[in-house]
Design an enzyme around this catalytic site. Structure first.
Site, PDB file in Angstrom:
ATOM      1  N   LYS A   1       0.886  -1.175   0.000  1.00 11.49           N
ATOM      2  CA  LYS A   1       0.000   0.000   0.000  1.00 11.49           C
ATOM      3  C   LYS A   1       0.918   1.218   0.000  1.00 11.49           C
ATOM      4  O   LYS A   1       0.882   2.076   0.896  1.00 11.49           O
ATOM      5  CB  LYS A   1      -0.930  -0.051   1.230  1.00 11.49           C
ATOM      6  CG  LYS A   1      -2.010   1.014   1.276  1.00 11.49           C
ATOM      7  CD  LYS A   1      -3.087   0.846   0.223  1.00 11.49           C
ATOM      8  CE  LYS A   1      -4.064   2.012   0.267  1.00 11.49           C
ATOM      9  NZ  LYS A   1      -5.067   1.965  -0.812  1.00 11.49           N
TER      10      LYS A   1
ATOM     11  N   ASP B   1      -5.477  -3.036  -2.323  1.00 17.96           N
ATOM     12  CA  ASP B   1      -6.920  -2.929  -2.608  1.00 17.96           C
ATOM     13  C   ASP B   1      -7.217  -3.421  -4.025  1.00 17.96           C
ATOM     14  O   ASP B   1      -8.167  -4.165  -4.266  1.00 17.96           O
ATOM     15  CB  ASP B   1      -7.445  -1.505  -2.364  1.00 17.96           C
ATOM     16  CG  ASP B   1      -6.570  -0.416  -2.966  1.00 17.96           C
ATOM     17  OD1 ASP B   1      -5.451  -0.712  -3.429  1.00 17.96           O
ATOM     18  OD2 ASP B   1      -7.012   0.749  -2.979  1.00 17.96           O
TER      19      ASP B   1
ATOM     20  N   ASP C   1      -2.423 -12.517   5.118  1.00 21.68           N
ATOM     21  CA  ASP C   1      -3.483 -13.185   5.875  1.00 21.68           C
ATOM     22  C   ASP C   1      -4.818 -12.965   5.172  1.00 21.68           C
ATOM     23  O   ASP C   1      -5.575 -13.906   4.918  1.00 21.68           O
ATOM     24  CB  ASP C   1      -3.528 -12.619   7.304  1.00 21.68           C
ATOM     25  CG  ASP C   1      -4.657 -13.215   8.121  1.00 21.68           C
ATOM     26  OD1 ASP C   1      -4.834 -14.446   8.073  1.00 21.68           O
ATOM     27  OD2 ASP C   1      -5.381 -12.455   8.796  1.00 21.68           O
TER      28      ASP C   1
ATOM     29  N   ASP D   1      -7.100 -15.763   2.505  1.00 18.64           N
ATOM     30  CA  ASP D   1      -8.484 -16.208   2.733  1.00 18.64           C
ATOM     31  C   ASP D   1      -9.324 -15.934   1.495  1.00 18.64           C
ATOM     32  O   ASP D   1     -10.151 -16.755   1.089  1.00 18.64           O
ATOM     33  CB  ASP D   1      -9.120 -15.473   3.929  1.00 18.64           C
ATOM     34  CG  ASP D   1      -8.939 -16.230   5.243  1.00 18.64           C
ATOM     35  OD1 ASP D   1      -7.903 -16.901   5.394  1.00 18.64           O
ATOM     36  OD2 ASP D   1      -9.831 -16.138   6.118  1.00 18.64           O
TER      37      ASP D   1
HETATM   38  C1  IPM Z   1      -3.877 -17.702   9.607  1.00 17.59           C
HETATM   39  C2  IPM Z   1      -4.738 -17.328  10.790  1.00 17.59           C
HETATM   40  C3  IPM Z   1      -3.831 -16.760  11.884  1.00 17.59           C
HETATM   41  C4  IPM Z   1      -3.148 -15.541  11.313  1.00 17.59           C
HETATM   42  C5  IPM Z   1      -4.575 -16.420  13.198  1.00 17.59           C
HETATM   43  C6  IPM Z   1      -5.328 -17.608  13.756  1.00 17.59           C
HETATM   44  C7  IPM Z   1      -3.634 -15.839  14.229  1.00 17.59           C
HETATM   45  O1  IPM Z   1      -5.739 -16.448  10.411  1.00 17.59           O
HETATM   46  O2  IPM Z   1      -2.969 -18.531   9.773  1.00 17.59           O
HETATM   47  O3  IPM Z   1      -4.122 -17.166   8.526  1.00 17.59           O
HETATM   48  O4  IPM Z   1      -3.722 -14.442  11.292  1.00 17.59           O
HETATM   49  O5  IPM Z   1      -2.002 -15.685  10.872  1.00 17.59           O
HETATM   50 MG    MG Z   2      -5.858 -16.134   8.340  1.00 12.28          MG
END
Ligand code: IPM
Ligand code: MG
Length: 357
Positions: free
Chosen positions: A191, A223, A247, A251
């Site tokens: 960013k 973003d 992180d 996801d």
């Molecule tokens: C991941 C999880 C962890 C992180 C959490 C549980 C601390 O979300 O491994 O992605 O944020 O690294």
């Molecule tokens: Mg995570």
């Protein structure tokens, strides 16, 4: 060969999914003539309940003495009200840090059999994607100074994002080395239009890029990256980014593969000992019900064979077995969507995978 593996099953679905990975490794051991010795250590909520702390000393020592580590998941509603530095999640950050695991590899690829489970439009999914997310794991805002204080409007809280040149250099090198073995493209996510830490990140990545003239290196703002991952995931190969951006983006990337239950990860440092865990959490809502998808943990075990033990053939064998099971239409509940498939339990899908090995 003989390998000593520390198992950190943790909380929620952790014990179930790790049990599946253990069965798969035992089967691989039988097939290829290896012995995997497993030793359990406590981490997370269960460690808080039984030992009074999330990351007991014996756990750290056990992991340091092991050849590699497999982790399930930590956390759950029971421990959600504990102060930040006593939470199970803090134990996870603690073990990553104690083992010096500054690299987190999170591959997000589309299994052709799971095209229908992806929420993306057919024309996007048809192009496929195979992203290797390289997330910095022991620095940035996760480990920076934080606290509460009195500010202009009364009580305030702060967290600090700080990166040193050394931390950026070493993760950038991992990304370029990884790209050299793939399609030689790195997208560095930051960013830099707002954050000083991102400007240092960008400068440093570009300097390291000069050592890898064959690799094409592009910057992308975080973003925009979040948008591009759903708009055109096929454009990505290696993505390198900070702890928090990694992180969040991993996801997001997991969702387009069909389920977060599919995404494995490898956390690596300067030696061959790594920590292998699914990227998902402890799923307390389905814990103990034999409903969890163990594939992310099984694929994490495959990553362990590949990255810690250089057992390429064995790792390929696990990945192919998973692929075959998916091709045959077997699904856990998270992958069923409205496909009409009958969901298999955690142990049933594990059995199908063992049969393919
Ligand atoms: C991941 C999880 C962890 C992180 C959490 C549980 C601390 O979300 O491994 O992605 O944020 O690294
Ligand atoms: Mg995570």
């Amino acid at each position: 060969m003989n390998y000593n593996i520390a198992l950190l099953k943790g909380d929620g679905i952790g014990p179930e999914i790790v049990a599946s990975a253990v069965k798969v490794l035992d089967k691989i051991g039988e097939k290829y003539g290896h012995t995997f010795n497993f030793t359990d250590y406590l981490i997370g909520g269960i460690a808080i309940d039984t030992k009074g702390e999330g990351l007991p000393k014996e756990t750290v020592e056990g992991c340091l003495a092991a050849d590699s580590v497999i982790l399930g998941a930590v956390g759950g509603p029971k421990w959600d009200t504990l102060p930040g530095d006593k939470r199970p999640e803090k134990a996870l950050l603690g073990i990553r840090s104690a083992l010096g695991l500054f690299t987190n590899l999170r591959p997000a690829k589309l299994y052709p059999a799971l095209k229908d489970a992806s929420p993306l439009r057919t024309d996007i999914v048809e192009k496929g994607f195979d992203i290797m997310m390289v997330r910095e794991l022991t620095g940035g805002i996760y480990f920076g100074e934080r606290g509460r204080r009195q500010g202009k409007y009364g009580e305030e809280a702060y967290d600090t994002e700080a990166y040193s040149v050394m931390e950026i250099e070493r993760i950038a090198r991992v990304a370029f080395e990884t790209a050299m073995k793939r399609s030689k493209r790195v997208i560095s996510v930051d960013k830099a239009n707002v954050l000083e830490s991102s400007r240092l990140w960008r400068e440093t990545v570009h300097r390291i890029a000069k050592d890898y003239p064959e690799v094409e290196c592009t910057d992308m703002l975080v973003d925009n990256t979040a948008m591009q991952i759903v708009r055109n995931p096929a454009q990505f190969d290696v993505v390198v980014t900070s702890n928090m951006f990694g992180d969040i983006l991993s996801d997001e990337a997991s969702q387009i593969t069909g389920s977060i239950g599919m995404l494995a990860s490898a956390s690596l440092g300067d030696n061959t000992r790594g920590l292998y865990e699914p990227i998902h959490g402890s799923a307390p809502d389905i814990a103990g019900q034999n409903k969890a998808n163990p594939i992310a943990t099984i694929l994490s075990a495959a990553m362990m064979l590949r990255y810690s033990f250089s057992l390429t053939e064995e790792a390929d064998c696990i990945e192919e077995a998973v692929n075959k099971v998916l091709e045959k239409g077997y699904r856990t509940a998270d992958l069923c969507g409205d496909s009409g498939a009958t969901p298999l339990s955690c142990t049933e899908i594990t059995e199908r995978i063992l049969e393919e090995i």
